[in-house]
Scaffold this active site. Structure first.
Site, PDB file in Angstrom:
ATOM      1  N   HIS A  47      36.153  82.236  73.453  1.00 26.16           N
ATOM      2  CA  HIS A  47      34.712  82.031  73.609  1.00 26.16           C
ATOM      3  C   HIS A  47      34.378  81.576  75.038  1.00 26.16           C
ATOM      4  O   HIS A  47      33.450  82.098  75.666  1.00 26.16           O
ATOM      5  CB  HIS A  47      34.239  81.007  72.568  1.00 26.16           C
ATOM      6  CG  HIS A  47      32.853  80.484  72.791  1.00 26.16           C
ATOM      7  ND1 HIS A  47      31.733  81.292  72.655  1.00 26.16           N
ATOM      8  CD2 HIS A  47      32.386  79.256  73.138  1.00 26.16           C
ATOM      9  CE1 HIS A  47      30.656  80.570  72.908  1.00 26.16           C
ATOM     10  NE2 HIS A  47      31.017  79.337  73.202  1.00 26.16           N
ATOM     11  N   GLU A  75      31.878  68.558  74.328  1.00 25.56           N
ATOM     12  CA  GLU A  75      31.388  68.489  72.964  1.00 25.56           C
ATOM     13  C   GLU A  75      32.537  68.573  71.945  1.00 25.56           C
ATOM     14  O   GLU A  75      32.514  67.896  70.923  1.00 25.56           O
ATOM     15  CB  GLU A  75      30.396  69.635  72.714  1.00 25.56           C
ATOM     16  CG  GLU A  75      29.522  69.367  71.508  1.00 25.56           C
ATOM     17  CD  GLU A  75      28.622  70.553  71.179  1.00 25.56           C
ATOM     18  OE1 GLU A  75      28.550  71.493  71.993  1.00 25.56           O
ATOM     19  OE2 GLU A  75      28.023  70.524  70.103  1.00 25.56           O
ATOM     20  N   ASP A  76      33.514  69.421  72.226  1.00 26.67           N
ATOM     21  CA  ASP A  76      34.499  69.748  71.189  1.00 26.67           C
ATOM     22  C   ASP A  76      35.907  69.199  71.414  1.00 26.67           C
ATOM     23  O   ASP A  76      36.780  69.422  70.591  1.00 26.67           O
ATOM     24  CB  ASP A  76      34.613  71.274  71.046  1.00 26.67           C
ATOM     25  CG  ASP A  76      33.312  71.885  70.565  1.00 26.67           C
ATOM     26  OD1 ASP A  76      32.513  71.144  69.959  1.00 26.67           O
ATOM     27  OD2 ASP A  76      33.098  73.083  70.791  1.00 26.67           O
ATOM     28  N   ASP A 138      26.254  81.612  76.523  1.00 26.16           N
ATOM     29  CA  ASP A 138      26.904  80.990  75.363  1.00 26.16           C
ATOM     30  C   ASP A 138      26.303  81.555  74.073  1.00 26.16           C
ATOM     31  O   ASP A 138      27.010  81.978  73.162  1.00 26.16           O
ATOM     32  CB  ASP A 138      26.675  79.471  75.460  1.00 26.16           C
ATOM     33  CG  ASP A 138      27.191  78.708  74.254  1.00 26.16           C
ATOM     34  OD1 ASP A 138      28.353  78.922  73.870  1.00 26.16           O
ATOM     35  OD2 ASP A 138      26.421  77.891  73.705  1.00 26.16           O
TER      36      ASP A 138
HETATM   37 MN    MN Z   1      29.797  77.432  73.319  1.00 26.80          MN
END
Ligand code: MN
Length: 480
Positions: A47, A75-76, A138
């Site tokens: 991604h 974020e992840d 995105d």
């Molecule tokens: Mn993303």
């Protein structure tokens, strides 16, 4: 794509920038996401790579492409903004932070609190347009892989894409991106209609392609005679744009006529007009179809000449003529202008001017008090069907179609709008609810000390006029 391939693609358009940071961003992102998978089962890093690849298509600058690779690490993964700052510098860290903030917001039209958040965030991040471009890249990859998510999330994300991101891409002039987002949203929101239309389009495509090839052959022969450098591309309309047209005209697909199109690119503006002359002398143009977006560009920077002609076989063919530069702007919009800012090429003197309308537009949105007003203005202001109105001095203002002299007055200057008592169009007095038409010359009559009236709110179309009137009335306690 390997990091080497990525760096090569970057260096193609930025030969004088050291791409070493790209390699580092690639490795850091890959390592940080190593244990994660997408809903499709693929490595999560796919991604990040896809987002960076879209940004390379847009020929964005080095910090943007790096931020594209790193946009999900905060974020992840355990990676922090602080670490990003230390490893990649403040600029990239800020880009990632902006995208991360936009990410944490979800939006459905039913929830006004979310609309308020979304607006606040959009305003904050719009300080740097690159954040929005990264976010759009995105969203594009998320939409391309939407089928792997559970149905309720598919619906929410597709709805949000159709309501906010596709119009935003349109507003930024990013046509290719906008069309793809629209078609993907269409597919998930109206699967039956989408499949049905796709089948019909494919069934007719063979016949239409033949008609188009024949037309192109005749056209090429005429154009070659001019000795003017050019290339001709066949153009297919997106399913969503055909579907919207069917809805608007209440017609079945078989009766939608100008689904044949060609685009002609040449080197200079003068040659656009020269080729147009050749085309009009060979093929009969459809009355009223010619539009000159070169001398009067659209508000989202789009420039081209449009004309529809009758082909020898009797089909209607829509032709767009533009320079290669205009083509880049038409496909990539504001992103096409961004890299000039970095000083790689001669700087684009008009970039600031072009970005200004976006900032201004966002400022007007900020004046709107309720999220409902915001949603309404998103809908109306993003409609790019517009009219061009002249001041008596020959200055031109672009307004949404249906705009009235009051909208025009506020577009010229707030003080003129506030003190407006009447208007003349083409030297004749008109009422303030008159719908302006392209080419009208509008003169606003003012009186010192005159103030906005409550019923003006019904007469205006633009967010700017509405917000100025409303804030005055609110101040005076006339409206809540
Ligand atoms: Mn993303």
């Amino acid at each position: 794509m390997t990091s080497e391939e990525m760096m090569l693609r970057f260096m193609e358009y930025s030969p004088h920038v050291d791409p070493a940071l790209l390699e580092k961003a690639y490795q850091v992102s890959k390592t940080a996401h190593a244990s994660q998978a997408r809903a499709s089962g693929e490595d999560y890093f796919i991604h990040c790579e896809a987002v960076a690849s879209t940004l390379l298509d847009f020929k964005l600058d080095l910090p943007s492409v790096c931020a594209g690779l790193l946009h999900d690490v905060v974020e992840d993964t355990p990676f922090t903004i602080g670490q990003l700052k230390k490893e990649f510098g403040i600029e990239i860290a800020q880009l990632v932070e902006g995208v991360t903030k936009l990410d944490t917001l979800q939006f459905t039209s039913r929830d006004e609190a979310q609309a308020a958040n979304w607006r606040r965030m959009l305003l904050a991040t719009a300080q740097d347009i690159r954040v929005i471009i990264i976010k759009l890249a995105d969203r594009l990859h998320n939409m391309r892989t939407l089928q792997f998510l559970p149905p309720d999330r598919q619906q929410r994300i597709a709805h949000e894409t159709a309501t906010l991101y596709a119009p935003l891409a349109h507003r930024l002039g990013m046509f290719a991106l906008k069309s793809e987002l629209e078609d993907l949203a269409f597919k998930h929101l109206h699967p039956v209609e989408f499949a049905d239309l796709e089948r019909q389009v494919n069934a007719l495509t063979a016949g239409r392609e033949k008609a188009l090839a024949n037309f192109k052959a005749v056209l090429e022969k005429d154009l070659e005679g001019t000795g003017i450098h050019h290339r001709v591309l066949a153009r297919s309309k997106s399913l969503w744009s055909i579907y919207s047209k069917m809805q608007r005209q209440e017609k079945p697909y078989s009766e939608i006529q100008d689904s044949l199109g060609v685009r002609i690119m040449t080197d200079t503006v003068a040659n656009c007009y020269a080729l147009l002359g050749v085309i009009h002398s060979e093929f009969k143009p459809v009355a009223g179809s010619f539009t000159d977006y070169i001398s009067i560009p659209k508000i989202n920077l789009y420039q081209s000449l449009h004309t529809t002609v009758v082909s020898p076989s009797g089909d209607l063919v829509e032709i767009q003529l533009r320079t290669e530069d205009m083509h880049r702007t038409a496909e990539y919009g504001i992103a096409a202008h961004w890299r000039y800012k970095t000083g790689e090429h001669a700087t684009d003197a008009h970039l600031e001017e072009k970005l200004n309308w976006l900032r201004q537009w966002l400022e007007w949105l900020q004046d709107l008090k309720s999220p409902r007003e915001f949603l309404e203005s998103l809908k109306t202001d993003l409609e790019l069907h517009q009219v061009f109105i002249f001041t008596p001095m020959g200055e031109v203002k672009a307004l949404p179609s249906g705009a009235t002299p009051l909208d025009f007055a506020f577009a010229v200057h707030t003080d003129i709008g506030m003190a407006c008592v009447g208007a003349k169009v083409n030297n004749k007095m008109v009422s303030l609810d008159y719908a302006l038409k392209s080419g009208d010359i509008c003169e606003i009559l003012t009186r010192r000390g005159s103030v906005p009236k409550k019923d003006w709110l019904r007469l205006v179309k633009t967010a700017r006029a509405r917000s100025k009137i409303r804030s005055y009335l609110r101040e005076k306690g006339i409206v809540a």
